[in-house]
Design a protein around this motif. Structure first.
Motif, PDB file in Angstrom:
ATOM      1  N   ASN A  55       0.746  -1.567   0.191  1.00 40.23           N
ATOM      2  CA  ASN A  55       0.231  -0.154   0.558  1.00 40.23           C
ATOM      3  C   ASN A  55       0.976   1.552  -0.249  1.00 40.23           C
ATOM      4  N   LYS A  56       1.984   0.732  -0.690  1.00 44.02           N
ATOM      5  CA  LYS A  56       2.697   2.576  -0.991  1.00 44.02           C
ATOM      6  C   LYS A  56       2.774   3.483  -1.796  1.00 44.02           C
ATOM      7  N   ARG A  57       2.947   2.518  -3.359  1.00 43.06           N
ATOM      8  CA  ARG A  57       2.428   3.302  -5.020  1.00 43.06           C
ATOM      9  C   ARG A  57       1.207   3.457  -5.098  1.00 43.06           C
ATOM     10  N   TYR A  58       1.763   3.970  -5.851  1.00 40.15           N
ATOM     11  CA  TYR A  58       0.192   3.996  -6.352  1.00 40.15           C
ATOM     12  C   TYR A  58      -0.648   3.793  -7.495  1.00 40.15           C
ATOM     13  N   ILE A  59       0.394   2.700  -8.046  1.00 41.73           N
ATOM     14  CA  ILE A  59      -0.282   1.308  -8.503  1.00 41.73           C
ATOM     15  C   ILE A  59      -1.201   0.397  -7.511  1.00 41.73           C
ATOM     16  N   ASP A  60      -0.246   0.319  -6.230  1.00 42.49           N
ATOM     17  CA  ASP A  60      -0.887  -0.476  -5.184  1.00 42.49           C
ATOM     18  C   ASP A  60      -2.461   0.303  -4.722  1.00 42.49           C
ATOM     19  N   LYS A  61      -2.458   1.420  -4.510  1.00 44.26           N
ATOM     20  CA  LYS A  61      -3.190   2.096  -3.790  1.00 44.26           C
ATOM     21  C   LYS A  61      -4.622   2.056  -5.441  1.00 44.26           C
ATOM     22  N   ILE A  62      -4.452   1.717  -6.219  1.00 48.18           N
ATOM     23  CA  ILE A  62      -5.350   1.850  -7.630  1.00 48.18           C
ATOM     24  C   ILE A  62      -5.729   0.488  -6.940  1.00 48.18           C
ATOM     25  N   TRP A  63      -4.471  -0.640  -7.550  1.00 46.15           N
ATOM     26  CA  TRP A  63      -5.378  -1.970  -7.167  1.00 46.15           C
ATOM     27  C   TRP A  63      -6.083  -2.329  -5.715  1.00 46.15           C
TER      28      TRP A  63
END
Length: 556
Positions: free
Chosen positions: A51-59
Motif C-alpha cells: 500500500n505504498k505506490r500509486y499502483i498499489d492504491k489503485i489495485w
C-alpha cells in the motif's frame, strides 16, 4: 520487505497468514483464532500486502468487493434515470436537444441534458462505469485466484497439528494397533466416494471437487467477456440497429453500411384475412374485430454502390439481388439482415396549396410541395413567389415561445411557414398553413395559402441489423453459466487423517455444505476405531447458549 520463512522451512510470500506447506499460523492474530479462516487458505493477497505506490492504491481500490458492488449499483441507478425522459433518438429531430429538453422539462431537463442522460448509453461516463466494472472484476479475480492456486498447489499431505486442530471438523483419539489397521478400511471407503488420496509417512490427505473453487472466477471471466462484447457494440461497424422507412419507388442508402449498399422499394403489398375463405377458423374473431392483416411484404432490390461513384449517385449502382421481405423472413447480406417490422398505408407524399388573394378569392398561383424534398423557393410567375421559412413534417402544436413543434421527421401532419411575396408586398407576408388550416402569425394579411390537395403512397418500415458481438456475448454467457454450475453443484472437500505423537487426528474442511461432509465422514469411519469429527463451531455455539438461562441471565 522480505519473504516469510516458516519453521518447516517453506518460504512464504509477504502477507501469508498460514504457511502454504504445513499450515502453521504465521501471524499473532491467526495464532489467537480458535478456527482458521480458510477462504483463501490463509495465502497472501496483494491488496492486503502492499500500500505504498500509486499502483498499489489503485489495485487495492478495485480489488475491494464493496467497490465492485457499488460500481454495479451506481450503473443500475444511472440506467434507471436514463428512462425518466426520452432518449435523444426519440425526440423531434429538427430541434437541438439542448433546446428541446430545456423547453419541455425546464431546469430538470437542462440538467438532464448537461449530465448526458439524454444519450446515456453512448455517454463517455457511462462507458467509463462499464469499463470500471470490468477492471474491478479483473483485479478482484487476480487478487484472489493467484494466491489461492499457489496455496492449493503447494499444500502437503502432512500438516502441522495446530492446523488440523483449528479446522471446523476435528477430533482426536489415542492411536492403537486397531486404529492404524483401520486406515486401510478408511482409504477403501474414500475411494468409493471418489476422493483423490495422497499419502506421506502413513498420513492421508483425501481431496475431491477442487475444481469447484474456481467457479466464482470462471463467473468473472464470463462477465468480463460479456462486458467486452457489450462495449464493442459502440465500435463503428460492430453493431447496427437502424430503422429505414422506404416508400414505393424510392431508393435509399441503407443506414449503417457506410453508404456502400442501396435499397429500392419496388412494391409494398398487404393481405387481409378473407371473411369468406377464413370464416371456418377465424370467423368469430373477424366478426368481432373486423379487418385483420394476414401478411405484408416489401419487394425490394439490393444494390451495391460503385466504389468510384459519388455519394448520392443512384445511376451507377451494381445490382446484387432481388428479394421479398416478410415478417421473420429477412433479407440477409454481408453480415446484415433487413427485417420487415411495420408499414404505413397512404402516407402523405405531396401537398398542393393555392396562393389566394383574400379579398377576391382569386388564385394567383398553385404550388405542389414534395414532402420529402421541399424547396426553399417556389416561383409562381407574374411577381408572385413563395419562400419556405419552416417545414414541420409531424406538426404537434406550438411551444411556449411560439415556435411550431414536430414530433418526427415523418410527414404525418405536415405544416409550413411561408413568406408570400406579391407585387403589393415585395418584402412578403407570413402565413402558416397545414391541412385545412391557415394561421396568420403576424396579423392580418392580404394573401393567404389555402390547402388544395394531397397525394399519398405506401411506405414500409425496415429494421437494419448487424451484430458482430453476438458470438462474444454468447461465449461470455456460456462461460458464466459454467461457472455458476461449477460453483453451485460441487464443493471442495478435504479430509486429513494423521498419526501424530501417539494420537490419531482426523479433520475435514469444505467451502460449503458442512453437514454433508460430516455425514460423509461418518460413513467413512463407520464401524472403525477412528472417531467421528466434531463440529467445533456448533459445539462452541452450544456451549455459549448453555451458559445462559431461559430468561437470558447468566447461570453464574
Amino acid at each position: 520487505m522480505k519473504e516469510v520463512k516458516c519453521v518447516c522451512g517453506h518460504v512464504n510470500p509477504i502477507g501469508t497468514i498460514l504457511c502454504e506447506a504445513c499450515g502453521r499460523a504465521l501471524t499473532e492474530e491467526a495464532k489467537q483464532e480458535s478456527l482458521h479462516d480458510m477462504r483463501y487458505e490463509g495465502s497472501a493477497r496483494r491488496s492486503q500486502t502492499y500500500n505504498k505506490r500509486y499502483i498499489d492504491k489503485i489495485w487495492n481500490f478495485f480489488s475491494s468487493v464493496k467497490v465492485g458492488v457499488w460500481l454495479i449499483v451506481i450503473t443500475l441507478i444511472a440506467s434507471a434515470l436514463g428512462t425518466i425522459l426520452p432518449q435523444v433518438m426519440y425526440i423531434p429531430q429538427n430541434i437541438p436537444p439542448a433546446d428541446y429538453y430545456a423547453e419541455q422539462y425546464g431546469i430538470f431537463g437542462k440538467i438532464y441534458y448537461l449530465l448526458g442522460f439524454h444519450d446515456l448509453y453512448s455517454s463517455w461516463w457511462y462507458l467509463l462505469m462499464i469499463a470500471s466494472i470490468g477492471i474491478s472484476l479483473v483485479i478482484c479475480s487476480l487478487d484472489r485466484v493467484i494466491p489461492l492456486y499457489r496455496a492449493l498447489k503447494n499444500q502437503r499431505v502432512s500438516r502441522h497439528e495446530s492446523f488440523l486442530m483449528r479446522q471446523r471438523l476435528f477430533n482426536r483419539i489415542a492411536s492403537t494397533e486397531q486404529t492404524i489397521q483401520d486406515f486401510d478400511i478408511v482409504k477403501k471407503r474414500l475411494k468409493e466416494k471418489r476422493y483423490k488420496i495422497s499419502e506421506e509417512n502413513g498420513n492421508i490427505l483425501a481431496e475431491k471437487g477442487r475444481f469447484s473453487r474456481w467457479g466464482p472466477y470462471v463467473n468473472h471471466i464470463g462477465l468480463i467477456i460479456f462486458l467486452i462484447g457489450g462495449m464493442l457494440r459502440f465500435v463503428p461497424g460492430m453493431y447496427v440497429d437502424e430503422v429505414l422507412w422506404l416508400r414505393e419507388g424510392e431508393i435509399k442508402t441503407i443506414p449503417g453500411t457506410h453508404k456502400e449498399y442501396v435499397l429500392e422499394n419496388k412494391k409494398f403489398t398487404m393481405e387481409l384475412y378473407d371473411k369468406e375463405k377464413d370464416k371456418e377458423v377465424y370467423g368469430a374473431a373477424l366478426d368481432r374485430i373486423g379487418s385483420v392483416v394476414k401478411s405484408f411484404q416489401s419487394d425490394v432490390v439490393l444494390y451495391k454502390r460503385d466504389p468510384e461513384s459519388t455519394i448520392g449517385d443512384n445511376e451507377n449502382l451494381i445490382k446484387e439481388k432481388e428479394a421479398k421481405i416478410r415478417v421473420n423472413e429477412p433479407l440477409k447480406f454481408d453480415n446484415y439482415a433487413i427485417y420487415q417490422v411495420d408499414y404505413k398505408l397512404d402516407e402523405f407524399k405531396t401537398m398542393t396549396f393555392n396562393f389566394l388573394e383574400k379579398a377576391t378569392d382569386e388564385i394567383k398561383g398553385e404550388v405542389t410541395i414534395d414532402l420529402f424534398d421541399p424547396q426553399q423557393e417556389y416561383d409562381l410567375e407574374n411577381g408572385y413567389k413563395l419562400e419556405l421559412l419552416g417545414y414541420y413534417p409531424d406538426f404537434s402544436g406550438f411551444a411556449k415561445s411560439g415556435e411550431p413543434l414536430t414530433d418526427s421527421a415523418v410527414p404525418n401532419n405536415p405544416a409550413f411557414l411561408f413568406n408570400m411575396i406579391s407585387p403589393e408586398h415585395p418584402d412578403g407576408e407570413k402565413s402558416f398553413a397545414a391541412i385545412r388550416q391557415t394561421v396568420e402569425p403576424l396579423g392580418e394579411t392580404d394573401y393567404k395559402m389555402a390547402f388544395k390537395d394531397i397525394s399519398t403512397r405506401n411506405a414500409t418500415a425496415l429494421t437494419v441489423r448487424k451484430d458482430l458481438t453476438l458470438w462474444i456475448l454468447a461465449i461470455g454467457g456460456a462461460i458464466f453459466m459454467i461457472g455458476v454450475i461449477q460453483g453451485s453443484y460441487w464443493n471442495h472437500r478435504r479430509i486429513w487423517l494423521q498419526n501424530v505423537n501417539g494420537n490419531i487426528l482426523i479433520a475435514g474442511h469444505t467451502n460449503k455444505n458442512w453437514h454433508s461432509l460430516r455425514n460423509e465422514i461418518m460413513y467413512i469411519v463407520k464401524d472403525t476405531s477412528i472417531p467421528v469429527t466434531i463440529d467445533q463451531q456448533e459445539e462452541k455455539k452450544n456451549v455459549k447458549e448453555s451458559g445462559k438461562t431461559d430468561d437470558g441471565s447468566s447461570k453464574d
